[in-house]
Design a protein around this motif. Structure first.
Motif, PDB file in Angstrom:
ATOM      1  N   ALA A   1      63.957 -45.013  24.795  1.00 26.65           N
ATOM      2  CA  ALA A   1      64.999 -44.415  23.957  1.00 26.65           C
ATOM      3  C   ALA A   1      65.744 -45.474  23.158  1.00 26.65           C
ATOM      4  CB  ALA A   1      65.973 -43.629  24.832  1.00 26.65           C
ATOM      5  N   ALA A   2      66.043 -46.610  23.804  1.00 27.35           N
ATOM      6  CA  ALA A   2      66.747 -47.685  23.107  1.00 27.35           C
ATOM      7  C   ALA A   2      65.930 -48.186  21.925  1.00 27.35           C
ATOM      8  CB  ALA A   2      67.042 -48.828  24.077  1.00 27.35           C
ATOM      9  N   ALA A   3      64.605 -48.252  22.092  1.00 33.13           N
ATOM     10  CA  ALA A   3      63.741 -48.676  20.997  1.00 33.13           C
ATOM     11  C   ALA A   3      63.713 -47.635  19.890  1.00 33.13           C
ATOM     12  CB  ALA A   3      62.334 -48.944  21.517  1.00 33.13           C
ATOM     13  N   THR A   4      63.682 -46.365  20.262  1.00 37.03           N
ATOM     14  CA  THR A   4      63.654 -45.294  19.272  1.00 37.03           C
ATOM     15  C   THR A   4      64.939 -45.273  18.451  1.00 37.03           C
ATOM     16  OG1 THR A   4      62.238 -44.017  20.753  1.00 37.03           O
ATOM     17  CG2 THR A   4      63.299 -42.818  18.959  1.00 37.03           C
ATOM     18  N   PHE A   5      66.067 -45.555  19.085  1.00 35.52           N
ATOM     19  CA  PHE A   5      67.352 -45.698  18.397  1.00 35.52           C
ATOM     20  C   PHE A   5      67.631 -47.189  18.196  1.00 35.52           C
ATOM     21  CE2 PHE A   5      67.440 -41.438  19.910  1.00 35.52           C
ATOM     22  CZ  PHE A   5      68.269 -40.731  19.056  1.00 35.52           C
TER      23      PHE A   5
ATOM     24  N   ARG B   1      73.212 -57.163  16.521  1.00 39.07           N
ATOM     25  CA  ARG B   1      71.990 -57.380  17.290  1.00 39.07           C
ATOM     26  C   ARG B   1      71.381 -56.038  17.683  1.00 39.07           C
ATOM     27  NH1 ARG B   1      72.433 -63.009  20.535  1.00 39.07           N
ATOM     28  NH2 ARG B   1      73.921 -64.042  19.140  1.00 39.07           N
ATOM     29  N   PRO B   2      70.705 -55.378  16.759  1.00 34.72           N
ATOM     30  CA  PRO B   2      70.132 -54.064  17.073  1.00 34.72           C
ATOM     31  C   PRO B   2      69.036 -54.175  18.126  1.00 34.72           C
ATOM     32  CG  PRO B   2      69.305 -54.864  14.968  1.00 34.72           C
ATOM     33  CD  PRO B   2      70.381 -55.827  15.389  1.00 34.72           C
ATOM     34  N   ALA B   3      68.930 -53.139  18.942  1.00 36.65           N
ATOM     35  CA  ALA B   3      67.973 -53.160  20.051  1.00 36.65           C
ATOM     36  C   ALA B   3      66.553 -53.388  19.568  1.00 36.65           C
ATOM     37  CB  ALA B   3      68.064 -51.855  20.832  1.00 36.65           C
ATOM     38  N   GLY B   4      66.202 -52.813  18.424  1.00 35.91           N
ATOM     39  CA  GLY B   4      64.845 -52.942  17.931  1.00 35.91           C
ATOM     40  C   GLY B   4      64.456 -54.360  17.574  1.00 35.91           C
ATOM     41  N   ARG B   5      65.441 -55.196  17.248  1.00 37.03           N
ATOM     42  CA  ARG B   5      65.163 -56.606  16.976  1.00 37.03           C
ATOM     43  C   ARG B   5      65.042 -57.397  18.277  1.00 37.03           C
ATOM     44  NH1 ARG B   5      63.150 -57.832  11.973  1.00 37.03           N
ATOM     45  NH2 ARG B   5      64.299 -56.710  10.357  1.00 37.03           N
ATOM     46  N   VAL B   6      65.772 -57.005  19.293  1.00 31.50           N
ATOM     47  CA  VAL B   6      65.647 -57.652  20.607  1.00 31.50           C
ATOM     48  C   VAL B   6      64.271 -57.352  21.202  1.00 31.50           C
ATOM     49  CG1 VAL B   6      66.566 -57.739  22.966  1.00 31.50           C
ATOM     50  CG2 VAL B   6      68.133 -57.596  21.012  1.00 31.50           C
ATOM     51  N   LEU B   7      63.828 -56.118  21.040  1.00 33.17           N
ATOM     52  CA  LEU B   7      62.573 -55.667  21.650  1.00 33.17           C
ATOM     53  C   LEU B   7      61.389 -56.007  20.740  1.00 33.17           C
ATOM     54  CD1 LEU B   7      63.871 -52.217  22.919  1.00 33.17           C
ATOM     55  CD2 LEU B   7      63.091 -54.092  24.366  1.00 33.17           C
TER      56      LEU B   7
ATOM     57  N   ALA C   1      71.805 -52.220  22.195  1.00 34.06           N
ATOM     58  CA  ALA C   1      71.647 -51.645  23.534  1.00 34.06           C
ATOM     59  C   ALA C   1      72.010 -52.689  24.572  1.00 34.06           C
ATOM     60  CB  ALA C   1      70.209 -51.177  23.752  1.00 34.06           C
ATOM     61  N   VAL C   2      72.887 -52.328  25.481  1.00 35.18           N
ATOM     62  CA  VAL C   2      73.239 -53.189  26.609  1.00 35.18           C
ATOM     63  C   VAL C   2      72.962 -52.402  27.887  1.00 35.18           C
ATOM     64  CG1 VAL C   2      75.090 -54.408  27.809  1.00 35.18           C
ATOM     65  CG2 VAL C   2      74.985 -54.453  25.303  1.00 35.18           C
TER      66      VAL C   2
ATOM     67  N   PRO D   1      53.454 -51.067  28.343  1.00 42.17           N
ATOM     68  CA  PRO D   1      52.811 -50.634  27.105  1.00 42.17           C
ATOM     69  C   PRO D   1      53.498 -49.435  26.459  1.00 42.17           C
ATOM     70  CG  PRO D   1      51.152 -51.155  28.749  1.00 42.17           C
ATOM     71  CD  PRO D   1      52.476 -51.173  29.448  1.00 42.17           C
ATOM     72  N   ALA D   2      53.989 -48.490  27.275  1.00 43.71           N
ATOM     73  CA  ALA D   2      54.706 -47.336  26.714  1.00 43.71           C
ATOM     74  C   ALA D   2      56.033 -47.769  26.108  1.00 43.71           C
ATOM     75  CB  ALA D   2      54.924 -46.287  27.805  1.00 43.71           C
ATOM     76  N   MET D   3      56.750 -48.666  26.786  1.00 39.30           N
ATOM     77  CA  MET D   3      58.005 -49.183  26.256  1.00 39.30           C
ATOM     78  C   MET D   3      57.772 -49.907  24.934  1.00 39.30           C
ATOM     79  SD  MET D   3      59.163 -50.609  29.986  1.00 39.30           S
ATOM     80  CE  MET D   3      60.436 -51.721  29.441  1.00 39.30           C
ATOM     81  N   ALA D   4      56.734 -50.739  24.917  1.00 36.06           N
ATOM     82  CA  ALA D   4      56.457 -51.543  23.725  1.00 36.06           C
ATOM     83  C   ALA D   4      56.073 -50.664  22.537  1.00 36.06           C
ATOM     84  CB  ALA D   4      55.355 -52.551  24.029  1.00 36.06           C
ATOM     85  N   ARG D   5      55.266 -49.632  22.776  1.00 35.51           N
ATOM     86  CA  ARG D   5      54.837 -48.756  21.691  1.00 35.51           C
ATOM     87  C   ARG D   5      56.027 -48.095  21.007  1.00 35.51           C
ATOM     88  NH1 ARG D   5      49.508 -46.697  21.145  1.00 35.51           N
ATOM     89  NH2 ARG D   5      48.046 -48.028  22.272  1.00 35.51           N
ATOM     90  N   ALA D   6      57.071 -47.811  21.765  1.00 35.87           N
ATOM     91  CA  ALA D   6      58.259 -47.213  21.164  1.00 35.87           C
ATOM     92  C   ALA D   6      58.907 -48.151  20.155  1.00 35.87           C
ATOM     93  CB  ALA D   6      59.260 -46.824  22.253  1.00 35.87           C
ATOM     94  N   ALA D   7      58.645 -49.463  20.279  1.00 32.15           N
ATOM     95  CA  ALA D   7      59.168 -50.454  19.341  1.00 32.15           C
ATOM     96  C   ALA D   7      58.094 -50.956  18.385  1.00 32.15           C
ATOM     97  CB  ALA D   7      59.776 -51.630  20.102  1.00 32.15           C
ATOM     98  N   GLY D   8      56.967 -50.261  18.328  1.00 31.91           N
ATOM     99  CA  GLY D   8      55.905 -50.645  17.417  1.00 31.91           C
ATOM    100  C   GLY D   8      55.047 -51.799  17.883  1.00 31.91           C
ATOM    101  N   VAL D   9      55.170 -52.196  19.145  1.00 32.69           N
ATOM    102  CA  VAL D   9      54.423 -53.325  19.697  1.00 32.69           C
ATOM    103  C   VAL D   9      53.289 -52.780  20.561  1.00 32.69           C
ATOM    104  CG1 VAL D   9      54.532 -55.378  21.163  1.00 32.69           C
ATOM    105  CG2 VAL D   9      56.458 -54.809  19.661  1.00 32.69           C
TER     106      VAL D   9
END
Length: 601
Positions: A165-169, A277-283, A174-175, A309-317
Motif C-alpha cells: 500500500a505504501a508503494a501504491t501511495f 522523501r516519498p515512499a516510492g523513492r525510498v522503495l 511512509a514511516v 517480489p510482491a512488495m517490489a512489484r507494487a513499486a515497479g521493481v
C-alpha cells in the motif's frame, strides 16, 4: 570498501529488468506529487466530513497549513505483537499537536495470527490476507487527506501488505512504527522439545499448554526469528523504520520515545517542507537488494522470498528467485537466532543487533550506502544506536564488536560463508530451502517418496507407525491456487521426531513452512504447483527423489516418472468454511510463488 561485485551485478540486473515498470511507476509518482498537498483539492463538504470526528483539530485541519498524518493501524489484541498499538494513536496525535500538526486514524487493516491458525482451515486465508491488507490500507488512504502515512504493523502478512500500500501511495512519505518483541520467556529450544514430546505421545496436552503459555506470555512480538521479526529487520535495512527501533520492547520509555520521534520525522519529510522523501523513492531497486542482503545475513524467514517480489512489484521493481539465490551466495550468515540457534531476538539485540550488522555489512561492501531512507544520513545512520539521555532520544555509534560470538559474528568470521536460503531447481520445478537451520549432513537427502495431499494425512501415517525408513515426504496441492498456500508448520514436530530417530527425512511441497521452521530439510514454494499440473502431480509413492541443497537441485530419479499424466484432486472442500468462500477470487487470480503469489499486483 567498494561494493561487492555480486551485489553490484544483481542490482544492475534488477534495474535493467525493471526499467519499463519502474519508469512508468515513477512517472505516476511524479504526477501525483506535482498535484501538491492533497487537502487543497478537496471541497469544503469533503473536508467537513473528514474533520468532523476530531473537534480538537478541526481548526488546524481546515487551515491546512501544517502536515496531517494518516495512521493505518493493524491493532487488535488477538495478536500479542499488535496489542501495544492500542495506545499508539493517542501518543501520535499528542506528538503531532505539540508540533502544530495533526494526525488521524485513517483506517484499520486486518491482522490474523498464523500461530492461532496453524494446522486449521483459517490458515488457508493467511497468504491472501496480505493482499486484503494492501487493499484495506488503500481504502484508508483513498480519502486523500494526508501528507504522510504512519503504518502500525509487525507480523507475517501485515508488513508486506502495508508496504504494498505504501508503494501504491508512493507519492506520500511512509514511516513504519514497530511495537517491539515481548520480553524473553521459556527458551525456544525447550518449547520445541516439549512439542516433539507431545507429538511422540510422551506427554499430555496440559504439559504442552503450560510450555506454550510460558513462551507466548505478554504483549509484543514472539521472540523467535520468524517472519514477524524478519519483517522488522527488513524495514530497518530498507530504511522505513527509524534506526535501531525494531527490537526495543513494548511499553518502555525508549519505545515511546522512538514512536514520538517517528511521528516528528514523518512531519519533516512531507512535501510541505524542504526534505521531501516519498515512499516510492525510498522503495527502489537498491533498497530491495539491501533487504535481501539483510534476510540472508540474518538467516531470516522463507516467507519473505514470497513477499518481497510482491512488495517490489507494487513499486515497479521486478525481483526473481535467482536474485535471492545469488545474493545468498555472496552474503555471509552473521547471526544465529532461533530456529537457527538458541538465542532469541532480545539476546540478538543485546549482542549488537541490527546496528552492528548494518555497520559490518556496509564496511564489507555488501550493502548500498547511497539509498534514500526516512532517516537523515542514509543507511549509515542505521549503524547507530538509540538511547534515552536525560529523557531525550539521542543516537550514538552502535556496537563495533559482537557482545556474544555465539549469536553474532563479523563477515570475516561468519557462521557460514553464504546466506540462509538456497534456490533449488530441477525436473520437479523450482523451490527454496532455509539451509541456515539445517545441519550440513542433512543438506542432501535421497530417498523414496510418500505422497500426501494434506498435512493431517502425514500425521495420521506417523501415528500409525508407517515411517520406518528414509523418506521424502511430499505434500502437494498446497499452492496458492489449490488452497491459498497455507503454512505446514504443524508438520515440524512430527518430522523432527522421525529425524531424531535416525531417519533421513525431507519435506517437498508447493506449500509454505513457517518462518520458524527448523532443522528438517524442507524444499518449499515448489512451482509450478500441483494444481497447475506441475511435476509434483505426476509422482507416485516410491519414486526416488533427491533433494540437494549443495548442488541446488530437486529431482525425481525414477525413469519415466514425469511421463505420467498429472493427477487432479477435488479441491471443492477448500472453498467453503471459516471464510474460505470469500477468497475464491484470490485463488483464481493468484500468480505463481516465484513472483509472490499475489492477486493484485
Amino acid at each position: 570498501m567498494p561494493l561487492n561485485p555480486t551485489i553490484e551485478k544483481v542490482t544492475q540486473r534488477i534495474i535493467e529488468r525493471s526499467a519499463d515498470t519502474r519508469g512508468r511507476y515513477l512517472d505516476r509518482l511524479e504526477a501525483a506529487a506535482e498535484a501538491g498537498p492533497v487537502r487543497a483539492h478537496l471541497t469544503c463538504g469533503n473536508q467537513a466530513h473528514a474533520y468532523a470526528g476530531v473537534p480538537a483539530d478541526q481548526d488546524a485541519l481546515a487551515k491546512g497549513k501544517a502536515a496531517n498524518l494518516g495512521i493505518v493501524t493493524a491493532y487488535n489484541d488477538m495478536l500479542s505483537a499488535h496489542q501495544p498499538f492500542e495506545t499508539f494513536p493517542g501518543l501520535i496525535r499528542a506528538t503531532a499537536r505539540a508540533k502544530g500538526a495533526t494526525a488521524q486514524v485513517a483506517g484499520g487493516v486486518p491482522a490474523m495470527c498464523d500461530g492461532v491458525t496453524q494446522g486449521q482451515p483459517g490458515m488457508e486465508l493467511s497468504l491472501f490476507s496480505r493482499d486484503v491488507i494492501a487493499l484495506s490500507a488503500g481504502v484508508a488512504l483513498s480519502h486523500n487527506c494526508f501528507d504522510a502515512a504512519l503504518y502500525l504493523g509487525v507480523c507475517d502478512k501485515i508488513v508486506p501488505g502495508l508496504v504494498m500500500a505504501a508503494a501504491t501511495f508512493g507519492h506520500i512519505p511512509a514511516v513504519f512504527l514497530p511495537a517491539g518483541p515481548m520480553p524473553s520467556g521459556l527458551p525456544n529450544d525447550e518449547k520445541a522439545k516439549v512439542r516433539q514430546q507431545f507429538a511422540a505421545g510422551e506427554i499430555g496436552r496440559d504439559e504442552l499448554m503450560a510450555a506454550e503459555m510460558a513462551s507466548y506470555h505478554s504483549p509484543g512480538t514472539c521472540t523467535f526469528y520468524g517472519t514477524a521479526n524478519s519483517n522488522q529487520m527488513l524495514m530497518e535495512f530498507m530504511g522505513l523504520h527509524l534506526p535501531g527501533s525494531s527490537f526495543v520492547n513494548p511499553n518502555t520509555p525508549l519505545r515511546d520515545a522512538l514512536t514520538a520521534a517517528g511521528v516528528e520525522r514523518a512531519m519533516e519529510i512531507t512535501a510541505l517542507g524542504n526534505d521531501y522523501r516519498p515512499a516510492g523513492r525510498v522503495l527502489d531497486e537498491k533498497a530491495f537488494v539491501n533487504g535481501i542482503v539483510g534476510l540472508m545475513a540474518t538467516g531470516g524467514s522463507t516467507n519473505l522470498v514470497l513477499h518481497m517480489p510482491a512488495m517490489a512489484r507494487a513499486a515497479g521493481v521486478l525481483l526473481e528467485t535467482e536474485d535471492f539465490d545469488e545474493i545468498s551466495g555472496a552474503t555471509p550468515l552473521m547471526a544465529k537466532v532461533y530456529p537457527n540457534g538458541l538465542a532469541d531476538v532480545n539476546h540478538f539485540h543485546a549482542a549488537g543487533g541490527l546496528g552492528y550488522m548494518i555497520g559490518e555489512l556496509l564496511s564489507a561492501g555488501l550493502l548500498h550506502d547511497d539509498t534514500l531512507t526516512i532517516a537523515e544520513g542514509g543507511l549509515t545512520a542505521y549503524a547507530k544506536e538509540p538511547k534515552l539521555t536525560d529523557g531525550k532520544l539521542t543516537y550514538s555509534d552502535g556496537a563495533r564488536t559482537s557482545e556474544n560470538d555465539k549469536i553474532l559474528r563479523p563477515p570475516s568470521d561468519p557462521f557460514q560463508k553464504t546466506g540462509g536460503l538456497k534456490l533449488l531447481q530441477g525436473n520437479l520445478g523450482a523451490g527454496i530451502m532455509k539451509v541456515s537451520a539445517v545441519a550440513s549432513e542433512r543438506h542432501v537427502i535421497e530417498a523414496p517418496c510418500r505422497i500426501f495431499e494434506d498435512q493431517e494425512s502425514v500425521k495420521t501415517a506417523f501415528k500409525a507407525g508407517e515411517f520406518t525408513s528414509d523418506t521424502v515426504v511430499i505434500v502437494r496441492f498446497q499452492g496458492p491456487k489449490a488452497n491459498g498456500m497455507p503454512e505446514l508448520h504443524s508438520l515440524t514436530p512430527t518430522l523432527s521426531v522421525l529425524q531424531d530417530r535416525g531417519l533421513k527425512v525431507a519435506l517437498l511441497t508447493d506449500g509454505r513452512m513457517s518462518g520458524a521452521s527448523g532443522k528438517v530439510p524442507a524444499a518449499i514454494h515448489v512451482s509450478p504447483e500441483a494444481a497447475d499440473g506441475g511435476p509434483l502431480a505426476r509422482l507416485i509413492d516410491g519414486d526416488l527423489i533427491r533433494v540437494d541443497a549443495v548442488a541446488g537441485t530437486i529431482e525425481v530419479l525414477t525413469p519415466g516418472a514425469l511421463d505420467r499424466a498429472p493427477v487432479s484432486r477435488d479441491l471443492s472442500a477448500n472453498k467453503f468454511g471459516i471464510g474460505r468462500e470469500m477468497f475464491e477470487v484470490f485463488r483464481q487470480n493468484a500468480g505463481p510463488a516465484t513472483t509472490g503469489a499475489a492477486s493484485i499486483v
